[in-house]
Design a protein around this motif. Sequence first.
Motif, short mmCIF file in Angstrom:
data_model
loop_
_atom_site.label_atom_id
_atom_site.label_comp_id
_atom_site.label_asym_id
_atom_site.label_seq_id
_atom_site.Cartn_x
_atom_site.Cartn_y
_atom_site.Cartn_z
N ARG A 47 0.81 -1.22 0.00
CA ARG A 47 0.00 0.00 0.00
C ARG A 47 0.85 1.27 0.00
O ARG A 47 0.63 2.18 -0.81
N ASN A 48 1.80 1.38 0.92
CA ASN A 48 2.56 2.63 1.09
C ASN A 48 4.06 2.36 1.12
O ASN A 48 4.49 1.26 1.47
N ASP A 103 -6.30 3.06 -2.88
CA ASP A 103 -7.16 2.31 -1.97
C ASP A 103 -8.22 1.47 -2.68
O ASP A 103 -8.78 0.56 -2.07
N ILE A 104 -8.51 1.75 -3.93
CA ILE A 104 -9.55 0.99 -4.62
C ILE A 104 -9.04 -0.35 -5.15
O ILE A 104 -9.82 -1.12 -5.71
N PHE A 105 -7.75 -0.63 -4.98
CA PHE A 105 -7.17 -1.91 -5.39
C PHE A 105 -6.60 -2.63 -4.16
O PHE A 105 -6.13 -1.98 -3.23
N PRO A 106 -6.60 -3.96 -4.16
CA PRO A 106 -6.09 -4.70 -2.98
C PRO A 106 -4.57 -4.59 -2.87
O PRO A 106 -3.86 -4.47 -3.87
N ALA A 107 -4.08 -4.62 -1.64
CA ALA A 107 -2.63 -4.62 -1.37
C ALA A 107 -2.40 -5.50 -0.14
O ALA A 107 -2.37 -5.01 0.99
N GLU A 108 -2.23 -6.80 -0.38
CA GLU A 108 -2.14 -7.74 0.74
C GLU A 108 -0.79 -7.71 1.43
O GLU A 108 -0.63 -8.25 2.52
N GLY A 109 0.21 -7.04 0.84
CA GLY A 109 1.55 -7.07 1.40
C GLY A 109 1.82 -6.05 2.49
O GLY A 109 2.90 -6.05 3.06
N GLY A 110 0.89 -5.16 2.79
CA GLY A 110 1.12 -4.15 3.82
C GLY A 110 1.91 -2.97 3.27
O GLY A 110 1.64 -2.47 2.18
N MET A 508 -14.46 -1.48 -4.85
CA MET A 508 -13.06 -1.82 -5.09
C MET A 508 -12.97 -2.67 -6.37
O MET A 508 -13.98 -3.17 -6.86
N TYR A 509 -11.73 -2.84 -6.85
CA TYR A 509 -11.49 -3.58 -8.09
C TYR A 509 -10.29 -4.50 -7.86
O TYR A 509 -9.32 -4.10 -7.23
N ASP A 510 -10.36 -5.72 -8.39
CA ASP A 510 -9.21 -6.61 -8.22
C ASP A 510 -8.40 -6.67 -9.51
O ASP A 510 -8.72 -6.00 -10.50
N ASP A 512 -8.15 -8.92 -11.66
CA ASP A 512 -8.79 -9.66 -12.74
C ASP A 512 -9.95 -8.87 -13.32
O ASP A 512 -10.80 -9.42 -14.03
N ALA A 513 -10.02 -7.58 -12.98
CA ALA A 513 -11.07 -6.67 -13.47
C ALA A 513 -12.45 -7.00 -12.93
O ALA A 513 -13.46 -6.68 -13.56
N ASN A 514 -12.52 -7.63 -11.75
CA ASN A 514 -13.80 -7.80 -11.07
C ASN A 514 -14.06 -6.59 -10.19
O ASN A 514 -13.12 -5.92 -9.74
N VAL A 515 -15.33 -6.33 -9.91
CA VAL A 515 -15.73 -5.18 -9.10
C VAL A 515 -16.35 -5.69 -7.80
O VAL A 515 -17.16 -6.63 -7.81
N TYR A 516 -15.97 -5.07 -6.68
CA TYR A 516 -16.46 -5.47 -5.36
C TYR A 516 -17.27 -4.33 -4.74
O TYR A 516 -16.85 -3.17 -4.79
N PHE A 517 -18.40 -4.69 -4.15
CA PHE A 517 -19.26 -3.72 -3.48
C PHE A 517 -19.42 -4.13 -2.02
O PHE A 517 -19.70 -5.29 -1.73
N THR A 518 -19.27 -3.16 -1.13
CA THR A 518 -19.50 -3.41 0.30
C THR A 518 -20.55 -2.44 0.79
O THR A 518 -20.37 -1.22 0.72
N LYS A 519 -21.65 -2.98 1.30
CA LYS A 519 -22.77 -2.16 1.76
C LYS A 519 -23.09 -2.53 3.20
O LYS A 519 -23.27 -3.70 3.54
#
Length: 644
Positions: A47-48, A103-110, A508-510, A512-519
């Motif tokens: 991420r940073n 932030d709209i893409f995943p970053a699993e590595g910290g 968010m977006y991964d 593989d070009a999938n879209v994620y929604f959290t409500k």
Amino acid sequence: MKIKNVMLTVLAVFIILPAMSQLRAPFRSESAGVRYVQLPYSEKQYRNLTVQTTQKATLGENVARTTERASGALSRIGVDVEDETGTLTDKSAPERTYQLIPDIFPAEGGDLFLEVLFYDEDRIVAGDIPNRFYDGAEYEVKVSYNLYEMPERNLIESGGPFWVAGKGSSSAGPLQTREQKYNDRLRIAQGWATQKIRNKYSLKYGYLPVNVYTIRGLSGDAGDLQNEAQEKFIPLANRFRTRHNEDSYKAEVEECIKIWENLLQKYVPGGGRRDADINDNNVFTLYYNLALANYLIGNKAEAEKYAKKGMAATRIEWQEITNRNDEVIGRSRSGVVHATEDIFHNLKESMDAYYAGIDFHNPVFVDMLIHADNMMLVSNAARHTAVNMYLSQTLGIDFPIDIVTSDFNENPKHISGSISKNGSVIANYEIKKNFLSFINTKYNVTVTNNDNSVIAKQQLYETMLPNTNYDFVLLTGRNSFIGLPDRIMPGKLKTKPNRSKMMPIYIMYDYDANVYFTKNKIQDRWWYLRNFSLFGVVACERDALRTYRNFSKANLDNYETISTIESEITNIERDRDRGFMAYINAIFDKDGIYGTMKYTLISSETRDKRVDIQNKRAVKSSDSNGNWTKLRMGDIELERTITY
């Protein structure tokens, strides 16, 4: 006297003109800028990035450790030892932090921590330590670096020492003070190492300043052709990001390449200006133009061939400086240098990183980001799916039905429709322009019950796009373009109970070009929170607090149509404690899910649901413009009338 002055003038002319001809560059250049998408090509995404840059102590590691221990001992008795020059101790600059992955893409590595070390040394002679290049080639700094994965501080990459060549400040030279030297070295060491790491680990929209060259002194057809190629190629370089996938773009770049390759055939190796129009002094201009053009159309092998030839043609010749005892004490350039090899190194490094990112990722994800049309399609699909998800769930429908669509070729004036389930109308809806639509083409959508009572309202923008907060990480300065939405703010909600709080729908977006929604939705029905009074404690009755969370993954077909939605839906119901303290705590934490009060869990349910939207969706009828007027989605049927 006059004759003497004339003779002096003539002599000066004979001396100055040859010198001026040496200083005059054998080329002309026009600036351009290549905008491109830089994708990370590391196994993990982070991420940073925090960067700490340190000048190592001049007198070495042992002296630095001894001084540090001595300083600690002296400080205990009130004596401070300052070493602003970095002679006795290491000297560190303030840390800098950069975002690597939005932030709209995943970053699993910290996060990452970059330790940049540079040294208070001057390069005397060329040795075994390799060169690297930053933004010039007249000032050299000895640099090494270590890259750590945080918070465990695991070393994942290191490099150096290298001699990094960069551009010196106006104070550079033998009279430069220690502080001025430190500032120059700090800028080059920090800038080079940070750029190197960001090229590998960042998802960003980059900008590479480039030049397009012509050779002075070419006349006739050759001069006209090189001017034509320069004039044609500059806008092509400027529009790389938006046009590079077009066949016409490649054809136009290849026309320029052909002109420069034909000119290169006139090159006479080993010659100067008097031997040939294209000679050792100016051939690098053709190498640079050809390397850049081939990079822009993906001919990496050809581009690298010309870049390496350009590096050899612009390599700096250095001359040793000796003292009276013939001891080498330094070195300086020999001759006049109009262009140095750093321009080829920087071009190659940026383009290599660009293509490494392209090759590393799923082509579907790559095409989503690097093609502006695909980006717009995904952006529209994410927006209207999120709004439909919100509106559908207010009706108790657990998948997004097509109340709002973005497939109109022109902006409609008005839409009215009905929503039926198993043949019975359960709601009506209306989409119309508001009274300020002549300024911002804004729409309002209203969903009502059969008795015309309002269930929900949502504000929309032109082309049926909902009111959205963008990811401004990707929309700053000269990198601005249509970005991907990171959330949808729900509109006015008319549901019972009144204590119902609708959170934003986060997107968010991964890779593989999938879209994620959290409500998320919080429902707190404490009576006294709606009817607060001085003696409100008498209304402190036990009631339930409910939370709802829907985490959905949407698969896209051709970047614009939702094919399937996979959801994880969680419902939680709790009781809170009664009593005066519970009442007081609730006032200060009334919107918390957990809060600071004790609670009793009544129920917790999580279920998975998969909906094949495309198999559910069937157009029953359309109007003369090709837009549907009756649509069936499973057991839901929508009818609408469109006014254009």
